[in-house]
Write a protein that holds these residues in place. Structure first.
Motif, PDB file in Angstrom:
ATOM      1  N   ALA A   1     -28.186 101.193  88.902  1.00 53.94           N
ATOM      2  CA  ALA A   1     -27.831 101.689  90.408  1.00 53.94           C
ATOM      3  C   ALA A   1     -28.335 101.055  91.259  1.00 53.94           C
ATOM      4  CB  ALA A   1     -28.576 103.396  91.011  1.00 53.94           C
ATOM      5  N   VAL A   2     -29.986 100.295  91.086  1.00 54.68           N
ATOM      6  CA  VAL A   2     -30.767  99.294  91.449  1.00 54.68           C
ATOM      7  C   VAL A   2     -29.904  98.317  91.145  1.00 54.68           C
ATOM      8  CG1 VAL A   2     -32.772  98.405  92.140  1.00 54.68           C
ATOM      9  CG2 VAL A   2     -32.889 100.659  92.050  1.00 54.68           C
ATOM     10  N   ARG A   3     -30.048  97.266  89.869  1.00 51.99           N
ATOM     11  CA  ARG A   3     -29.069  96.656  89.493  1.00 51.99           C
ATOM     12  C   ARG A   3     -28.336  96.451  89.910  1.00 51.99           C
ATOM     13  NH1 ARG A   3     -30.925  96.484  82.671  1.00 51.99           N
ATOM     14  NH2 ARG A   3     -33.152  95.298  83.152  1.00 51.99           N
ATOM     15  N   ASP A   4     -26.764  97.392  90.041  1.00 48.66           N
ATOM     16  CA  ASP A   4     -25.361  97.255  90.791  1.00 48.66           C
ATOM     17  C   ASP A   4     -25.795  97.475  92.214  1.00 48.66           C
ATOM     18  OD1 ASP A   4     -24.721  97.726  87.948  1.00 48.66           O
ATOM     19  OD2 ASP A   4     -23.950 100.162  88.713  1.00 48.66           O
ATOM     20  N   LEU A   5     -26.724  97.371  92.789  1.00 51.74           N
ATOM     21  CA  LEU A   5     -27.232  97.681  94.241  1.00 51.74           C
ATOM     22  C   LEU A   5     -27.550  95.349  94.215  1.00 51.74           C
ATOM     23  CD1 LEU A   5     -27.464  98.330  97.091  1.00 51.74           C
ATOM     24  CD2 LEU A   5     -29.739  99.038  96.611  1.00 51.74           C
ATOM     25  N   ARG A   6     -28.787  95.219  93.368  1.00 53.21           N
ATOM     26  CA  ARG A   6     -28.748  93.660  93.968  1.00 53.21           C
ATOM     27  C   ARG A   6     -28.120  92.790  93.174  1.00 53.21           C
ATOM     28  NH1 ARG A   6     -32.911  92.839  89.362  1.00 53.21           N
ATOM     29  NH2 ARG A   6     -31.024  92.794  88.094  1.00 53.21           N
ATOM     30  N   THR A   7     -26.885  92.972  92.363  1.00 56.31           N
ATOM     31  CA  THR A   7     -25.249  92.670  92.012  1.00 56.31           C
ATOM     32  C   THR A   7     -24.835  92.618  93.303  1.00 56.31           C
ATOM     33  OG1 THR A   7     -25.576  92.675  90.250  1.00 56.31           O
ATOM     34  CG2 THR A   7     -23.760  91.721  90.954  1.00 56.31           C
ATOM     35  N   ALA A   8     -24.797  93.218  94.184  1.00 56.11           N
ATOM     36  CA  ALA A   8     -23.687  92.976  96.135  1.00 56.11           C
ATOM     37  C   ALA A   8     -24.298  92.835  96.943  1.00 56.11           C
ATOM     38  CB  ALA A   8     -23.269  94.841  95.565  1.00 56.11           C
ATOM     39  N   LEU A   9     -25.917  93.243  96.500  1.00 55.66           N
ATOM     40  CA  LEU A   9     -26.825  92.250  97.822  1.00 55.66           C
ATOM     41  C   LEU A   9     -26.587  90.550  97.640  1.00 55.66           C
ATOM     42  CD1 LEU A   9     -28.474  91.955 100.251  1.00 55.66           C
ATOM     43  CD2 LEU A   9     -30.460  92.561  97.899  1.00 55.66           C
ATOM     44  N   ARG A  10     -26.814  90.666  96.186  1.00 53.73           N
ATOM     45  CA  ARG A  10     -26.668  88.910  96.430  1.00 53.73           C
ATOM     46  C   ARG A  10     -25.988  88.174  96.235  1.00 53.73           C
ATOM     47  NH1 ARG A  10     -31.963  86.306  93.296  1.00 53.73           N
ATOM     48  NH2 ARG A  10     -30.311  84.496  92.964  1.00 53.73           N
TER      49      ARG A  10
ATOM     50  N   ASP B   1     -26.172  82.173  90.931  1.00 60.25           N
ATOM     51  CA  ASP B   1     -25.474  83.531  91.774  1.00 60.25           C
ATOM     52  C   ASP B   1     -24.065  83.116  91.579  1.00 60.25           C
ATOM     53  OD1 ASP B   1     -27.413  86.138  92.368  1.00 60.25           O
ATOM     54  OD2 ASP B   1     -27.192  84.223  94.065  1.00 60.25           O
ATOM     55  N   ALA B   2     -23.497  81.679  91.698  1.00 67.11           N
ATOM     56  CA  ALA B   2     -22.236  81.126  91.044  1.00 67.11           C
ATOM     57  C   ALA B   2     -21.439  81.200  90.346  1.00 67.11           C
ATOM     58  CB  ALA B   2     -22.458  79.285  90.579  1.00 67.11           C
ATOM     59  N   THR B   3     -21.551  81.849  89.347  1.00 74.67           N
ATOM     60  CA  THR B   3     -21.151  82.446  88.309  1.00 74.67           C
ATOM     61  C   THR B   3     -20.761  83.697  87.892  1.00 74.67           C
ATOM     62  OG1 THR B   3     -22.478  82.312  86.336  1.00 74.67           O
ATOM     63  CG2 THR B   3     -20.876  80.349  87.361  1.00 74.67           C
ATOM     64  N   ARG B   4     -21.982  84.671  88.743  1.00 73.30           N
ATOM     65  CA  ARG B   4     -21.709  86.183  88.753  1.00 73.30           C
ATOM     66  C   ARG B   4     -21.154  87.027  89.745  1.00 73.30           C
ATOM     67  NH1 ARG B   4     -27.679  86.668  86.140  1.00 73.30           N
ATOM     68  NH2 ARG B   4     -27.592  84.393  85.400  1.00 73.30           N
ATOM     69  N   LEU B   5     -20.815  86.355  90.852  1.00 74.38           N
ATOM     70  CA  LEU B   5     -20.174  87.205  92.403  1.00 74.38           C
ATOM     71  C   LEU B   5     -19.616  88.002  91.715  1.00 74.38           C
ATOM     72  CD1 LEU B   5     -20.988  83.836  95.294  1.00 74.38           C
ATOM     73  CD2 LEU B   5     -22.814  85.742  94.622  1.00 74.38           C
ATOM     74  N   LEU B   6     -19.333  89.666  92.940  1.00 69.09           N
ATOM     75  CA  LEU B   6     -18.607  90.151  92.899  1.00 69.09           C
ATOM     76  C   LEU B   6     -17.703  89.382  93.779  1.00 69.09           C
ATOM     77  CD1 LEU B   6     -20.932  92.975  93.321  1.00 69.09           C
ATOM     78  CD2 LEU B   6     -19.062  92.507  91.107  1.00 69.09           C
ATOM     79  N   PRO B   7     -16.271  90.262  94.115  1.00 72.67           N
ATOM     80  CA  PRO B   7     -15.778  89.622  95.016  1.00 72.67           C
ATOM     81  C   PRO B   7     -16.751  91.006  96.074  1.00 72.67           C
ATOM     82  CG  PRO B   7     -14.023  90.712  93.487  1.00 72.67           C
ATOM     83  CD  PRO B   7     -15.799  91.259  93.066  1.00 72.67           C
ATOM     84  N   VAL B   8     -16.627  89.948  98.122  1.00 69.33           N
ATOM     85  CA  VAL B   8     -16.779  90.478  98.831  1.00 69.33           C
ATOM     86  C   VAL B   8     -16.915  92.146  99.165  1.00 69.33           C
ATOM     87  CG1 VAL B   8     -17.534  90.479 101.874  1.00 69.33           C
ATOM     88  CG2 VAL B   8     -17.554  88.275  99.539  1.00 69.33           C
ATOM     89  N   PRO B   9     -15.015  91.923  99.424  1.00 69.90           N
ATOM     90  CA  PRO B   9     -15.491  93.712  98.931  1.00 69.90           C
ATOM     91  C   PRO B   9     -16.027  95.094  98.451  1.00 69.90           C
ATOM     92  CG  PRO B   9     -13.474  92.724  99.803  1.00 69.90           C
ATOM     93  CD  PRO B   9     -14.442  91.510  98.808  1.00 69.90           C
TER      94      PRO B   9
ATOM     95  N   ARG C   1     -20.531  98.779  96.881  1.00 69.38           N
ATOM     96  CA  ARG C   1     -21.011  98.763  96.435  1.00 69.38           C
ATOM     97  C   ARG C   1     -22.508  99.362  97.788  1.00 69.38           C
ATOM     98  NH1 ARG C   1     -21.977  95.839  90.688  1.00 69.38           N
ATOM     99  NH2 ARG C   1     -20.291  95.806  90.050  1.00 69.38           N
ATOM    100  N   LEU C   2     -22.779  98.075  98.493  1.00 69.43           N
ATOM    101  CA  LEU C   2     -23.542  99.071  99.540  1.00 69.43           C
ATOM    102  C   LEU C   2     -23.384  99.927 100.361  1.00 69.43           C
ATOM    103  CD1 LEU C   2     -26.563  97.829 100.406  1.00 69.43           C
ATOM    104  CD2 LEU C   2     -24.750  95.902 102.022  1.00 69.43           C
ATOM    105  N   ASN C   3     -22.739 100.624 100.753  1.00 66.68           N
ATOM    106  CA  ASN C   3     -22.222 101.245 101.735  1.00 66.68           C
ATOM    107  C   ASN C   3     -22.651 102.542 100.716  1.00 66.68           C
ATOM    108  OD1 ASN C   3     -21.435 100.001 103.383  1.00 66.68           O
ATOM    109  ND2 ASN C   3     -20.271  98.903 103.540  1.00 66.68           N
ATOM    110  N   GLU C   4     -21.809 102.554  99.580  1.00 66.26           N
ATOM    111  CA  GLU C   4     -22.131 104.454  98.788  1.00 66.26           C
ATOM    112  C   GLU C   4     -24.096 103.961  98.200  1.00 66.26           C
ATOM    113  OE1 GLU C   4     -19.001 103.683  95.514  1.00 66.26           O
ATOM    114  OE2 GLU C   4     -17.853 103.713  96.927  1.00 66.26           O
TER     115      GLU C   4
END
Length: 200
Positions: free
Chosen positions: A63-72, A88-96, A101-104
């Motif tokens: 959960a914390v790692r998933d959140l960190r990916t969203a945060l970065r 982060d250049a190749t690891r970014l999630l789509p902003v939505p 993830r952050l809100n959940e």
């Protein structure tokens, strides 16, 4: 010049900075397992309720790692039009997806109804986080991240682009370009070598 960082900003940055340069051209993760997350939470006694009682499990770590990916991802979005951290250049999630993830994660914080009743006004019910509200560090981290990203400190967020650095930082003065003086020194040395290479 500002010399203070809010608690939300500090906690959000601390989480983002658990991804760092490994000294060999790559990146490393400080949250290598549940015991590393346990130690990381214990090192921040003011950020979590009863951190000394917390023992991370595999689900907490995920959960914390998933959140960190969203945060970065959201940090990279916040520094635009500047480039994100090289990590982060190749690891970014789509902003939505990052926002979801952050809100959940933030929504997992247990709350209780609290009754307020001021003077002549009628009673009002508000929700307040439970002081001992479980042991979900991702929820507390998500709430801190929301506080930071929605607050004024977000405008000072920058990605450090010194060679071998993957950090984000808050700009403290108008001429600051790097997260710390050693990064500034590396950037100047790299520019010097590049000028001599081109001239030679």
């Amino acid at each position: 010049m500002r010399d203070s960082i809010t608690g939300d900003a500090r906690l959000a940055l601390d989480l983002a900075l658990t991804i760092r340069h490994d000294g060999n051209g790559g990146v490393t993760d400080d949250l290598t397992g549940p015991s590393a997350l346990t130690a990381w939470v214990h090192a921040r006694p003011d950020a979590f309720p009863h951190p000394e009682q917390f023992v991370a499990g595999a689900a907490h770590l995920t959960a914390v790692r998933d959140l960190r990916t969203a945060l970065r991802t959201l940090f990279a979005h916040a520094v635009r039009p500047a480039r994100p951290s090289p990590a982060d250049a190749t690891r970014l999630l789509p902003v939505p997806e990052a926002l979801r993830r952050l809100n959940e994660a933030a929504a997992r914080t247990p709350t209780v109804p609290v009754l307020d009743w001021d003077g002549g006004d009628g009673p009002v019910v508000r929700r307040r986080p439970v002081p001992d509200g479980g042991q979900d560090p991702a929820a507390a981290l998500a709430q801190a991240a929301i506080g930071f990203l929605a607050g004024p400190d977000r405008e000072r967020l920058r990605a450090c682009h010194a060679p071998r650095c993957v950090r984000y930082f808050l700009k403290e003065h108008p001429r600051q370009e790097w997260c710390k003086p050693s990064c500034g020194n590396r950037a100047r040395v790299a520019r010097h070598h590049e000028r001599h290479r081109r001239a030679g």
